[in-house]
Write a protein that holds these residues in place. Structure first.
Motif, PDB file in Angstrom:
ATOM      1  N   GLN A   1       0.970  -0.902   0.029  1.00 58.94           N
ATOM      2  CA  GLN A   1      -0.212  -0.043   0.096  1.00 58.94           C
ATOM      3  C   GLN A   1       0.872   1.214  -0.148  1.00 58.94           C
ATOM      4  N   VAL A   2       0.700   2.296  -0.893  1.00 56.16           N
ATOM      5  CA  VAL A   2       1.532   3.394  -1.045  1.00 56.16           C
ATOM      6  C   VAL A   2       0.966   4.349   0.187  1.00 56.16           C
ATOM      7  N   TRP A   3       1.969   4.717   0.865  1.00 52.63           N
ATOM      8  CA  TRP A   3       1.831   5.562   2.174  1.00 52.63           C
ATOM      9  C   TRP A   3       2.321   7.141   1.664  1.00 52.63           C
ATOM     10  N   ASN A   4       3.402   7.334   0.925  1.00 57.44           N
ATOM     11  CA  ASN A   4       3.439   8.423   0.692  1.00 57.44           C
ATOM     12  C   ASN A   4       4.042   8.560  -0.663  1.00 57.44           C
ATOM     13  N   GLU A   5       3.976   9.819  -1.596  1.00 56.59           N
ATOM     14  CA  GLU A   5       4.413  10.020  -2.838  1.00 56.59           C
ATOM     15  C   GLU A   5       4.504  11.563  -3.195  1.00 56.59           C
ATOM     16  N   TRP A   6       5.913  11.415  -3.524  1.00 55.45           N
ATOM     17  CA  TRP A   6       6.344  13.300  -3.529  1.00 55.45           C
ATOM     18  C   TRP A   6       7.645  13.195  -4.096  1.00 55.45           C
ATOM     19  N   LEU A   7       7.903  14.377  -4.761  1.00 52.84           N
ATOM     20  CA  LEU A   7       9.344  14.578  -4.988  1.00 52.84           C
ATOM     21  C   LEU A   7      10.347  14.802  -4.014  1.00 52.84           C
ATOM     22  N   VAL A   8      11.441  14.401  -3.909  1.00 50.45           N
ATOM     23  CA  VAL A   8      12.646  14.239  -3.091  1.00 50.45           C
ATOM     24  C   VAL A   8      13.860  14.673  -3.606  1.00 50.45           C
ATOM     25  N   ARG A   9      14.810  15.196  -3.006  1.00 46.88           N
ATOM     26  CA  ARG A   9      16.025  15.443  -3.456  1.00 46.88           C
ATOM     27  C   ARG A   9      16.915  13.906  -3.825  1.00 46.88           C
ATOM     28  N   ALA A  10      17.597  14.068  -5.095  1.00 45.46           N
ATOM     29  CA  ALA A  10      18.324  13.055  -5.387  1.00 45.46           C
ATOM     30  C   ALA A  10      19.458  12.672  -4.618  1.00 45.46           C
ATOM     31  N   GLU A  11      19.732  11.483  -4.422  1.00 41.57           N
ATOM     32  CA  GLU A  11      21.018  11.166  -3.641  1.00 41.57           C
ATOM     33  C   GLU A  11      22.186  11.642  -4.177  1.00 41.57           C
ATOM     34  N   GLY A  12      22.941  12.228  -3.286  1.00 43.12           N
ATOM     35  CA  GLY A  12      24.228  12.986  -3.985  1.00 43.12           C
ATOM     36  C   GLY A  12      23.994  14.309  -4.420  1.00 43.12           C
ATOM     37  N   SER A  13      22.592  14.842  -4.635  1.00 40.57           N
ATOM     38  CA  SER A  13      22.468  16.031  -5.056  1.00 40.57           C
ATOM     39  C   SER A  13      22.146  17.334  -3.859  1.00 40.57           C
ATOM     40  N   ARG A  14      23.157  18.170  -3.978  1.00 40.20           N
ATOM     41  CA  ARG A  14      23.067  19.217  -2.922  1.00 40.20           C
ATOM     42  C   ARG A  14      21.794  20.135  -3.183  1.00 40.20           C
ATOM     43  N   GLY A  15      21.036  20.201  -2.025  1.00 42.56           N
ATOM     44  CA  GLY A  15      19.901  21.082  -1.995  1.00 42.56           C
ATOM     45  C   GLY A  15      20.370  22.570  -1.769  1.00 42.56           C
TER      46      GLY A  15
END
Length: 196
Positions: free
Chosen positions: A115-129
């Motif tokens: 079951q899907v609990w959360n779905e959204w955009l996140v920072r890519a691993e290794g990408s500096r925010g």
């Protein structure tokens, strides 16, 4: 199977259709940025509306059970998978690239049973925010929920004003260094606006 009735979005590649789905919800708060993004994608308002209509049809289709199936239909297999512990539960993490935002990934978190609990955009691993120090640094589409929560702890999550929306209450200084309480509204995990 997805809805195959004739429509402009039907001829578009799945990842492009999905980006249009994301943009459709963002257009409520940032129509100018959405228009710019449509030009980058080579799509128009008609494709945006058609992609949204098809997404809604997929959500109601008895043949496509569960939100995760919709993502797989449009995006294919996830580019990244992993596990994350949330409280006492072991959850599965699936991520897909989103060309419109190359430093971000679309993340789906599923619980036991898929079951899907959360779905959204996140920072890519290794990408500096972004470097977030004051309210002036919080520009639309510049940061994710996690970016803001990390920059201004302790941030308090709140329910959003509609599905796919999320709010975060936090304290941050203004340009003059005066701290204040603020509410950031996100759509699909991407900052849209600061509410008074």
């Amino acid at each position: 199977m997805p809805d195959t009735r004739p429509g402009r979005a039907a001829a578009l590649p799945g990842p492009l259709q999905f980006q249009l789905v994301l943009l459709r919800r963002m257009a409520d708060h940032q129509p100018g940025l959405v228009e710019d993004a449509l030009r980058v994608l080579g799509a128009g308002r008609a494709e945006l509306r058609d992609a949204h209509r098809r997404w809604q049809a997929m959500a109601r289709s008895p043949r496509l059970r569960g939100a995760l199936t919709r993502y797989r239909v449009l995006l294919g297999p996830p580019a990244e998978t992993g596990r994350r512990r949330v409280g006492d539960l072991d959850c599965r993490v699936l991520r897909w690239p989103v060309p419109l935002w190359p430093d971000l990934r679309f993340e789906v978190l599923t619980g036991p049973g898929g079951q899907v609990w959360n779905e959204w955009l996140v920072r890519a691993e290794g990408s500096r925010g972004p470097d977030l120090r004051t309210l002036d640094d919080l520009r639309p589409w510049s940061c994710t929920v996690d970016d803001v929560a990390r920059a201004f702890p302790p941030a308090e999550p709140r329910e959003g004003s509609a599905p796919t929306r999320f709010r975060l209450v936090f304290t941050a200084p203004d340009a003059h260094g005066e701290p204040g309480r603020h509410v950031a509204e996100f759509t699909w995990g991407l900052l849209q606006r600061l509410d008074p």
